[in-house]
Design a protein around this motif. Structure first.
Motif, PDB file in Angstrom:
ATOM      1  N   GLN A 159      49.475  35.963  55.610  1.00 46.31           N
ATOM      2  CA  GLN A 159      50.452  35.913  53.989  1.00 46.31           C
ATOM      3  C   GLN A 159      49.048  36.329  53.341  1.00 46.31           C
ATOM      4  N   VAL A 160      48.238  37.909  53.160  1.00 47.62           N
ATOM      5  CA  VAL A 160      47.190  38.174  52.230  1.00 47.62           C
ATOM      6  C   VAL A 160      47.415  38.300  51.412  1.00 47.62           C
ATOM      7  N   ASN A 161      48.677  38.384  50.430  1.00 48.82           N
ATOM      8  CA  ASN A 161      48.711  38.370  49.025  1.00 48.82           C
ATOM      9  C   ASN A 161      49.480  37.288  48.380  1.00 48.82           C
ATOM     10  N   MET A 162      48.859  35.604  48.898  1.00 49.41           N
ATOM     11  CA  MET A 162      48.976  34.785  48.574  1.00 49.41           C
ATOM     12  C   MET A 162      48.272  34.055  48.800  1.00 49.41           C
ATOM     13  N   LEU A 163      47.670  32.824  47.613  1.00 51.43           N
ATOM     14  CA  LEU A 163      46.943  31.788  47.728  1.00 51.43           C
ATOM     15  C   LEU A 163      47.537  30.758  47.313  1.00 51.43           C
ATOM     16  N   PHE A 164      46.454  29.644  48.491  1.00 50.27           N
ATOM     17  CA  PHE A 164      47.516  28.183  48.332  1.00 50.27           C
ATOM     18  C   PHE A 164      46.793  27.149  48.286  1.00 50.27           C
ATOM     19  N   SER A 165      46.986  26.292  47.680  1.00 42.06           N
ATOM     20  CA  SER A 165      46.104  25.205  46.985  1.00 42.06           C
ATOM     21  C   SER A 165      45.476  24.216  48.334  1.00 42.06           C
ATOM     22  N   THR A 166      43.820  23.879  47.447  1.00 41.25           N
ATOM     23  CA  THR A 166      43.249  23.285  48.110  1.00 41.25           C
ATOM     24  C   THR A 166      41.934  24.336  48.887  1.00 41.25           C
ATOM     25  N   THR A 167      42.540  25.451  49.202  1.00 46.66           N
ATOM     26  CA  THR A 167      41.879  26.566  49.596  1.00 46.66           C
ATOM     27  C   THR A 167      40.272  27.251  48.366  1.00 46.66           C
ATOM     28  N   SER A 168      39.472  28.017  49.003  1.00 47.15           N
ATOM     29  CA  SER A 168      38.286  28.443  47.974  1.00 47.15           C
ATOM     30  C   SER A 168      38.226  29.883  47.958  1.00 47.15           C
ATOM     31  N   VAL A 169      37.695  30.441  46.867  1.00 42.60           N
ATOM     32  CA  VAL A 169      37.545  31.457  46.768  1.00 42.60           C
ATOM     33  C   VAL A 169      36.128  32.079  47.133  1.00 42.60           C
ATOM     34  N   VAL A 170      35.204  32.212  48.325  1.00 42.16           N
ATOM     35  CA  VAL A 170      34.474  32.183  48.695  1.00 42.16           C
ATOM     36  C   VAL A 170      33.992  34.092  47.795  1.00 42.16           C
ATOM     37  N   VAL A 171      34.194  34.989  48.097  1.00 46.28           N
ATOM     38  CA  VAL A 171      33.774  36.401  47.164  1.00 46.28           C
ATOM     39  C   VAL A 171      35.043  37.087  46.492  1.00 46.28           C
ATOM     40  N   GLY A 172      34.193  37.171  45.248  1.00 44.52           N
ATOM     41  CA  GLY A 172      35.670  38.400  44.366  1.00 44.52           C
ATOM     42  C   GLY A 172      36.162  37.243  43.438  1.00 44.52           C
ATOM     43  N   ASN A 173      37.579  38.333  42.667  1.00 46.01           N
ATOM     44  CA  ASN A 173      38.068  37.398  41.693  1.00 46.01           C
ATOM     45  C   ASN A 173      39.367  38.486  42.154  1.00 46.01           C
ATOM     46  N   CYS A 174      40.484  37.127  41.199  1.00 46.54           N
ATOM     47  CA  CYS A 174      41.687  38.023  41.442  1.00 46.54           C
ATOM     48  C   CYS A 174      42.538  37.800  40.401  1.00 46.54           C
ATOM     49  N   LEU A 175      43.737  37.862  39.564  1.00 48.73           N
ATOM     50  CA  LEU A 175      44.478  37.432  38.670  1.00 48.73           C
ATOM     51  C   LEU A 175      45.893  37.411  40.027  1.00 48.73           C
ATOM     52  N   ALA A 176      46.577  35.772  39.735  1.00 50.67           N
ATOM     53  CA  ALA A 176      47.214  35.635  40.137  1.00 50.67           C
ATOM     54  C   ALA A 176      49.140  34.526  39.418  1.00 50.67           C
ATOM     55  N   VAL A 177      49.519  34.483  40.147  1.00 46.31           N
ATOM     56  CA  VAL A 177      51.207  34.201  38.792  1.00 46.31           C
ATOM     57  C   VAL A 177      50.571  32.501  39.755  1.00 46.31           C
ATOM     58  N   VAL A 178      50.776  31.110  39.547  1.00 46.78           N
ATOM     59  CA  VAL A 178      51.487  29.850  40.489  1.00 46.78           C
ATOM     60  C   VAL A 178      52.956  30.001  40.797  1.00 46.78           C
ATOM     61  N   VAL A 179      53.210  30.299  41.608  1.00 51.81           N
ATOM     62  CA  VAL A 179      54.741  30.203  42.569  1.00 51.81           C
ATOM     63  C   VAL A 179      55.189  28.458  43.259  1.00 51.81           C
ATOM     64  N   GLY A 180      54.263  27.604  43.288  1.00 49.80           N
ATOM     65  CA  GLY A 180      54.489  26.005  43.862  1.00 49.80           C
ATOM     66  C   GLY A 180      53.414  25.594  43.639  1.00 49.80           C
ATOM     67  N   THR A 181      53.583  24.225  42.339  1.00 47.78           N
ATOM     68  CA  THR A 181      52.933  23.328  42.360  1.00 47.78           C
ATOM     69  C   THR A 181      53.499  21.879  43.014  1.00 47.78           C
TER      70      THR A 181
END
Length: 882
Positions: free
Chosen positions: A187-209
């Motif tokens: 799922q390359v268009n999703m970010l998941f809690s506890t992972t870390s951004v290594v390079v770059g930046n982004c804007l993302a909308v929270v879908v689950g807490t």
């Protein structure tokens, strides 16, 4: 439809949000609706629960019954002694487990996580706990992802997800739509809690807490897993129930026989009834190995201390022995079998191949072959990462792949002194990066790196032996074949190119000269291959269970000695439990692209097949299986979630410590078995002495207090000394014990029966010889003293007979000798001081002591004769079978 299958605008619409984020009122309302963005945590460990857990044993229940009954009939000294032993045992186990829990708590790093969000069109920094679905996140390199989110837009975004997916390389991310419903790692268009951004930046909308995130679902799986009893607990439980049944039967028979005899002779009164009950309880005290709970606890506690010296923290005492019983290890790949650090293994140019030694980011290692410096200079200069040495350790800032390129250049002694003029950054569509540089002489050049297929499209020539030659079809075929060779070995291959430029020309990527490849991999740990070889010799099956790709898993498995076909998570999804069991029975030992549910199913299937399963891992995705396994082993650099779910935590990541722990577990089991052998051999003899005396109408040869003294001192001290006995040389070359096997197999029980019977014969002969069988007063007292001392010597002889049966060298453990001397000395003190009046025994003269010594020697010679006969018949059976 999953969020990954919708466009960013559709997701914003579904969540009632927009790129300007939510307003304060909406955030407040959603906080009330969804709750804070936190995981539900388990309740803190209650010390009282840990303490009372130490009493959960059938043998201890029998002893507690003996305490109560002794109090009822007025034998307070007996009850106090038994209770003191049980309390000491409980305190040892309590403090060991409480200290382990506190040590684990000390390992945790508590940090308040914050997040940058867009609310009402403005950027704000808020507590991560206050995030709600619909919040718009702003994430940059180095940020930890605070919740599950759908990417809206990104620039050169790479995210480290190995703790969740098991993949070694940071995942490239983007905002595009995925057509199918795929696993987390894809799922390359999703970010998941506890992972870390290594390079770059982004804007993302929270879908689950909170618990609705992927890590929240994993936490729910952990809490739903039931703790399994360890093999030792199961064996002791079965042993205790069977022993209890035998004890009750013997006591009932003795009590019934005595009562019936008294009834028909007219001697059954209230006083004799209580006396018969007292005889029965004496038998119970004699039969129950009073020191066993303490012996088991201390043996395990000593093992815990040994393992702590080897960097393994044991959270629960009984977990130590479980490792010794395990016959399957399910292990994660990334961070457990491998370094979790990309390392350049090969460089290749048209002049040949270069092999680089060394692991990690330290720029040290042998270089085999003739390196083309231009190749490694390209990796060093076309790079945005940084390596720093702090406190003797090399630390990376930036992309791990670029860190590996800095290290490979450092191994050749290269330094990046050129000045960067311009850059075309890497992006997921071009899959290339290029830089324009000026060297110390003022010359300009372009260096490029990228995926081979993409970079080669921009090349018109290649570099060989200092010359630039046209890139014809023959050369292209040679390059492509080499790329395919490395890719088939699960290597990550980067291609490098170069060209010289004039100062006036802008940076472009056309007309490049191909230099070569750098092929890298997350390499196996250096100690893994010998460790897995040792587990194979020990009859332990190692199964790799990873979230990484199939080719990578197969290549690493080949390097470390796990040769097998690969089964994927997608294939597991299409299997029922029976089919999965069939796959495991077929010998498949590598599972790739798996998710937490798959790992749990694999562990459950193995347990259903009768295996004792150890699971090792470091990531969040390993936690449910760690909890489900018979024993979970988390590595020290792993996530706190994994450590919390485990039974043992390796304080560093060395796989060899698992092998050391298995060896320790097997040795501890041997020592516990020896202790039980000693205790039961003695107790069987004591029960048989009393039982036969009662059945033949003799006086009672041993009183309850004498029995308790023997069990506590003469049995207890040597049995405790067995806890530090050295282990046999064959301990890691024999097969694991079957979990269904009793704590004492048949041959050991036969030995106990033979030794006890021989000892009983000597004891009753001496009892009759000195008039104790039918006499009274001083005759009975002397007879009981003789039997009492013979039983002590009989159990001293048993110490050496049993150690010889386990092939332990005679003088290898001075604690055993000290315990034997202690038992004899204490016995002499008891007999020749006023203490003998408390125990109602006599002081023996020299002739009587000489007779006792001769009897003990004869007993030993008979035992050795039986051992020789047993060995003779065993060899005959083997010869016949052969």
């Amino acid at each position: 439809m999953h969020y990954s299958q919708k466009s960013g605008e559709e997701v914003l619409g579904d969540l009632g949000s927009g790129r300007d984020g939510l307003d304060s009122a909406e955030v407040h309302e959603r906080l009330l609706r969804y709750g804070p963005n936190v995981l539900e945590t388990a309740e803190a460990v209650n010390p009282l629960v840990i303490f009372f857990d130490q009493f959960k044993s059938f043998i201890i229940y029998i002893l507690l019954f003996a305490v109560v009954f002794s109090c009822i009939i007025g034998e307070y000294i007996d009850s106090i002694l038994i209770l003191a032993i049980l309390l000491a045992n409980a305190l040892i186990g309590f403090f060991q487990e409480l200290n382990a829990y506190r040590s684990l708590e000390a390992l945790k790093k508590i940090a308040a996580l914050h997040a940058t969000v867009v609310r009402g069109g403005e950027k704000r920094v808020v507590d991560a706990a206050d995030l709600v679905p619909g919040d718009v996140l702003v994430l940059t390199a180095g940020d930890k992802v605070p919740a599950d989110a759908r990417i809206l837009e990104s620039v050169r975004l790479k995210v480290e997800e190995s703790a969740l997916t098991g993949e070694s390389v940071p995942a490239e991310k983007g905002s595009g739509v995925i057509a199918e419903n795929v696993q987390i790692g894809e799922q390359v268009n999703m970010l998941f809690s506890t992972t870390s951004v290594v390079v770059g930046n982004c804007l993302a909308v929270v879908v689950g807490t909170g618990m609705e995130t992927e890590i929240g679902k994993i936490s729910a799986l952990i809490s739903g897993a039931v703790d399994e009893l360890t093999p030792l607990q199961l064996r002791l439980h079965r042993f205790g129930k069977r022993l209890g049944a035998v004890i009750l039967l013997v006591c009932l028979v003795v009590f019934s026989v005595l009562s019936i005899q008294a009834f028909f002779t007219g001697g059954l009164t209230g006083q004799t009834f209580v006396a018969f009950l007292f005889i029965a309880i004496s038998l119970a005290v004699a039969a129950v190995p009073t020191a066993l709970p303490a012996v088991v606890t201390i043996a395990l506690s000593i093992g815990v201390k040994r393992l702590l010296k080897k960097k393994a923290l044991v959270r629960k005492l009984s977990s130590v022995e479980t490792l010794g019983s395990c016959d399957v290890i399910c292990t994660d790949k990334t961070g457990t079998l491998t370094e979790n650090r990309m390392t350049v293994r090969y460089g290749w140019t048209m002049d040949g191949e270069i092999e680089l030694q060394g692991i990690g980011y330290e720029p040290v290692g042998d270089v085999k072959g003739e390196p083309v410096e231009l190749l490694f200079k390209a990796g060093l200069l076309c790079n945005n990462a940084e390596l720093h040495q702090r406190s003797g350790k090399w630390e990376l800032i930036g992309d791990p792949t670029e860190g590996a390129l800095l290290t490979s250049g450092g191994k050749l002694g290269l330094k990046g002194t050129d000045k960067r003029i311009d850059e075309i950054p890497f992006d997921s569509e071009r899959k290339m990066m290029s830089v324009l540089l000026q060297d110390d002489q003022g010359q300009f050049s372009v260096f490029s790196k990228g995926a081979p297929g993409h970079l080669l499209k921009h090349c018109s020539s290649y570099y060989r032996s200092g010359e630039i030659l046209p890139l014809d079809q023959e050369a292209m075929s040679q390059i492509e074949n080499q790329n395919d060779l490395y890719a088939g070995q699960a290597m990550r291959v980067l291609a490098f190119a170069w060209k010289q430029k004039d100062a006036t020309e802008p940076l472009d990527e056309e007309g490049l000269t191909f230099i070569g490849f750098q092929a890298m991999i997350d390499p196996p740990r250096q100690d893994v291959l010998p460790a897995i070889r040792t587990t194979s010799e020990a009859g332990i099956r190692v199964i790799m269970v990873t979230g990484d790709y199939q080719t990578t898993a197969r290549a690493i498995g080949r390097e470390i000695g796990i040769e097998s076909e690969v089964c994927t998570g997608h294939e597991i999804d299409n299997m029922d439990d029976a089919a999965l069991t069939s796959v495991l029975q077929s010998g498949i030992n590598i599972f790739a692209r798996v998710i937490p549910e798959h790992k749990q199913r694999i562990v459950t299937a193995l347990q259903g097949m009768g295996h004792t399963v150890a699971m090792t891992g470091d990531g969040v995705n390993d936690a449910p299986a760690l909890k489900k396994a018979n024993i979970g082993i988390a590595v020290g650099s792993g996530t706190e979630v994994a450590k919390e779910a485990s039974d043992i935590v390796l304080l560093d990541d060395s796989f060899s410590h698992i092998v050391s722990a298995i060896r320790e577990g097997r040795g501890i089991y041997d020592n516990i078995q020896k202790s039980i052998m000693l205790l039961l051999s003695g107790n069987f003899g004591e029960v048989l002495i009393i039982f036969l005396a009662v059945m033949t109408g003799m006086n009672l040869p041993l009183t309850a207090i004498l029995l308790l003294w023997i069990n506590m001192v003469t049995d207890g001290a040597p049995a405790l000394a067995f806890s530090v006995d050295p282990y046999g040389t064959d301990i890691m070359t024999r097969q694991p014990k079957d979990a269904k096997e009793n704590i004492l197999p048949l041959d050991k029980l036969v030995l106990i029966g033979v030794l006890g019977s021989i000892g009983t014969g000597f004891a009753l002969f001496l009892f009759s010889l000195y008039g104790g069988a039918n006499g009274d007063g001083e005759e009975l007292k002397l007879g009981q003293t003789i039997v009492f001392n013979f039983v002590v010597l009989y159990e001293v002889v048993l110490v050496f007979v049993i150690r010889r049966d386990y092939r332990v060298p005679l003088f290898s453990n001075w604690w055993v000798w000290a315990a034997v001397v202690f038992s004899v000395v204490v016995q002499l003190v008891l007999m020749y001081t006023p203490l003998r009046d408390i125990f109602k025994i006599s002081a023996l003269d020299g002739r009587q002591l000489l007779l006792l010594g001769g009897s003990a020697l004869c007993f030993y010679l008979l035992c050795r004769g039986y051992a020789v006969l047993q060995l003779f018949f065993m060899k005959r059976r083997e010869a016949t079978f052969t």
